[in-house]
Design a protein around this motif. Sequence first.
Motif, PDB file in Angstrom:
ATOM      1  N   HIS A 175      49.523 -68.965 -25.295  1.00 13.91           N
ATOM      2  CA  HIS A 175      49.492 -67.647 -25.923  1.00 13.91           C
ATOM      3  C   HIS A 175      48.243 -66.874 -25.490  1.00 13.91           C
ATOM      4  O   HIS A 175      47.329 -67.443 -24.883  1.00 13.91           O
ATOM      5  CB  HIS A 175      49.502 -67.783 -27.454  1.00 13.91           C
ATOM      6  CG  HIS A 175      50.565 -68.680 -27.970  1.00 13.91           C
ATOM      7  ND1 HIS A 175      51.908 -68.382 -27.908  1.00 13.91           N
ATOM      8  CD2 HIS A 175      50.491 -69.906 -28.560  1.00 13.91           C
ATOM      9  CE1 HIS A 175      52.615 -69.375 -28.434  1.00 13.91           C
ATOM     10  NE2 HIS A 175      51.786 -70.303 -28.825  1.00 13.91           N
ATOM     11  N   ARG A 207      58.094 -58.817 -25.467  1.00 16.09           N
ATOM     12  CA  ARG A 207      57.836 -60.219 -25.124  1.00 16.09           C
ATOM     13  C   ARG A 207      58.968 -60.865 -24.326  1.00 16.09           C
ATOM     14  O   ARG A 207      58.754 -61.862 -23.643  1.00 16.09           O
ATOM     15  CB  ARG A 207      57.512 -61.011 -26.392  1.00 16.09           C
ATOM     16  CG  ARG A 207      56.158 -60.565 -26.999  1.00 16.09           C
ATOM     17  CD  ARG A 207      55.719 -61.417 -28.175  1.00 16.09           C
ATOM     18  NE  ARG A 207      56.703 -61.437 -29.242  1.00 16.09           N
ATOM     19  CZ  ARG A 207      57.537 -62.440 -29.475  1.00 16.09           C
ATOM     20  NH1 ARG A 207      57.504 -63.526 -28.716  1.00 16.09           N
ATOM     21  NH2 ARG A 207      58.399 -62.376 -30.465  1.00 16.09           N
ATOM     22  N   ILE A 234      50.030 -55.934 -30.189  1.00 16.58           N
ATOM     23  CA  ILE A 234      51.133 -56.904 -30.200  1.00 16.58           C
ATOM     24  C   ILE A 234      52.484 -56.198 -30.186  1.00 16.58           C
ATOM     25  O   ILE A 234      53.379 -56.551 -29.402  1.00 16.58           O
ATOM     26  CB  ILE A 234      51.007 -57.818 -31.448  1.00 16.58           C
ATOM     27  CG1 ILE A 234      49.768 -58.702 -31.322  1.00 16.58           C
ATOM     28  CG2 ILE A 234      52.271 -58.674 -31.620  1.00 16.58           C
ATOM     29  CD1 ILE A 234      49.432 -59.478 -32.581  1.00 16.58           C
ATOM     30  N   TYR A 241      57.394 -61.337 -33.963  1.00 12.66           N
ATOM     31  CA  TYR A 241      56.857 -59.982 -33.861  1.00 12.66           C
ATOM     32  C   TYR A 241      57.859 -59.104 -33.109  1.00 12.66           C
ATOM     33  O   TYR A 241      58.377 -59.493 -32.055  1.00 12.66           O
ATOM     34  CB  TYR A 241      55.534 -59.977 -33.100  1.00 12.66           C
ATOM     35  CG  TYR A 241      54.397 -60.692 -33.797  1.00 12.66           C
ATOM     36  CD1 TYR A 241      54.066 -60.385 -35.117  1.00 12.66           C
ATOM     37  CD2 TYR A 241      53.650 -61.655 -33.134  1.00 12.66           C
ATOM     38  CE1 TYR A 241      53.006 -61.029 -35.754  1.00 12.66           C
ATOM     39  CE2 TYR A 241      52.596 -62.309 -33.769  1.00 12.66           C
ATOM     40  CZ  TYR A 241      52.277 -61.991 -35.075  1.00 12.66           C
ATOM     41  OH  TYR A 241      51.238 -62.632 -35.709  1.00 12.66           O
ATOM     42  N   LEU A 257      49.248 -63.091 -29.345  1.00 15.31           N
ATOM     43  CA  LEU A 257      50.456 -62.595 -28.694  1.00 15.31           C
ATOM     44  C   LEU A 257      51.217 -63.795 -28.144  1.00 15.31           C
ATOM     45  O   LEU A 257      50.800 -64.410 -27.171  1.00 15.31           O
ATOM     46  CB  LEU A 257      50.070 -61.638 -27.553  1.00 15.31           C
ATOM     47  CG  LEU A 257      51.202 -60.904 -26.824  1.00 15.31           C
ATOM     48  CD1 LEU A 257      52.037 -60.070 -27.785  1.00 15.31           C
ATOM     49  CD2 LEU A 257      50.624 -60.004 -25.737  1.00 15.31           C
ATOM     50  N   ILE A 261      51.300 -57.499 -19.516  1.00 21.07           N
ATOM     51  CA  ILE A 261      50.784 -57.026 -20.803  1.00 21.07           C
ATOM     52  C   ILE A 261      49.973 -55.738 -20.614  1.00 21.07           C
ATOM     53  O   ILE A 261      50.131 -54.759 -21.349  1.00 21.07           O
ATOM     54  CB  ILE A 261      49.919 -58.120 -21.451  1.00 21.07           C
ATOM     55  CG1 ILE A 261      50.786 -59.304 -21.857  1.00 21.07           C
ATOM     56  CG2 ILE A 261      49.171 -57.573 -22.663  1.00 21.07           C
ATOM     57  CD1 ILE A 261      49.988 -60.534 -22.269  1.00 21.07           C
TER      58      ILE A 261
END
Length: 547
Positions: free
Chosen positions: A305, A330, A325, A364, A512, A406
């Motif tokens: 992570h 993701r 986040i 999330y 994350l 990201i």
Amino acid sequence: MSRTSAGGGLGDVSRRTALKFGLGAGAAVTVFGLSGRIVMAADGQVLKVANPAFNQDWSPLRGGGVPFRWNSAWWASPMYFDGAGQIHPYVFTSWTPNADATEWTFALDPKATFSDGSKITAADVKGSWELAAMPSTKSQRADQVLAHVAGFDAVAGGATELAGVSTPDEGTVVVKLSAPDPIFFMRLANHIVPITKVSQSRGSDGAEVQDWYMPDNGAVYSGPFKLTSIDLDAGKLVFEPNENFFGPKPKLARIEIDSIEDNVTATSLLQSGEYLAHTELVTSTIVDDLGAEFAAGPQIPTSQHFWFNVARAPMDDPKVRKALILAVDREGLFKASFPKGPHQKADQILNAVPGAENSGFEPYPYDPTEAKKLLAESSYGGPERLPRLLFVGISSPANEAAAQYIAEQWRQNLGITAVDMKPQQDQYAGPDQNAVQIFRDDVGTRVPDAVSYLAGSIASTSGNAKNKIGGYKNDKVDALLAEAATKAADDPERVRMAQEAQKLFRDDFVFLPWYSQTMSRWARAEVKGMEKNLDWQIVAPWDISIG
């Protein structure tokens, strides 16, 4: 209660640089390849391994690093886990707790011997544990095995003996713990602290003897193979069968490990068949390059992570953390890094342990609109006033691909452009070292237990909470995990309380999620018996064969 389980059975820089360049240019490929074929013809079963680093310290007592991956080849452990998470006897044949799990009695296999034929005794076990616990040994993970043993803290403070370990006879080890631990026996089932002949590994002061494990020093070994030659400058090690191994006879004639730092070169050598296995090859294209079987393996209780340091700006603002986040898709993050596996996308920390399924942890969401709103509401008011964001731990192609994805999501969805990335955390010594806010790293457990997993990840006492999350502490999380640790391994409350702790942790928005780890074989299809366990080690190295 007596617990047993059947089955299983048991240099210098210039030379390094020259070797690396030689391999990279391709000329050395032919040389090594020819050598490999000659060896194969002579001995039949030779496993040629590409190792990703020129490691200068192969002591099995370090408890981590690249050499640790090969500990099971040359060292025996008390017990071991198979690929399905089932525990098997090894040097220890039985384990028995007292009524409140504060004292455990272990029986040694009377047939257990070192490579010179001498008996493995309880004193060797005790001495190996004491040696690993001493700070001077610099074991990276001895605490994961022995921290609950009475006297461990005293050894960390300068003592040389573990007061909680006694050896009533040469075949029995009795361990007193500082607190009840219903799963203590599981903590021993690994090669973090391998069993050594302490008359060789320990000096008169109790500390580790330098290079005691080298064959030139007459070292003896407890595992299925013994180290017969080592050239640190060339990055080359050779292991041959231990003729006095007390378990099954090894099928391989030899294991040869050669250091090849460049992943592209290593991949090419594996594709050509010049090498048959790799210590740890982490690339985004591993399945395309080397096939699904090369990367296949069981899910292990380890996950990767991106951790936010809550003590450093701007991560000290919860709204910023939440915005960062929610701004990342993701699904896209996982596809950008491992489009064809072998790993699995993670929504939470727990995986491959009882309680990971249906844990109640709500993943999330991907919500760029809400993320933008939260950033505007934060103490920074928007992207313009944010300090530069720094990543570390971006040391492999897959890590780099994920971090870049990201950063691009933050640029597109939040307008953040000031993002920097550094490779190894311990190699980053620039002026902004103390400003790093995002750490890519794994967390996991050596036992199939949710409480152990989270205690090492999110409890305030964990190294991850202290060092990666900036001293993160949630009193309710700590209390739940502390109480859960006193429950028996098969008590449903143990799992329920761990799940509750993870749900509370979720709402602090400090990580994350990325992926849950598959323990890859990292071996070509013709190599059999390379299955590994939750502790990243080959389950039954004596069963490795070729063809």
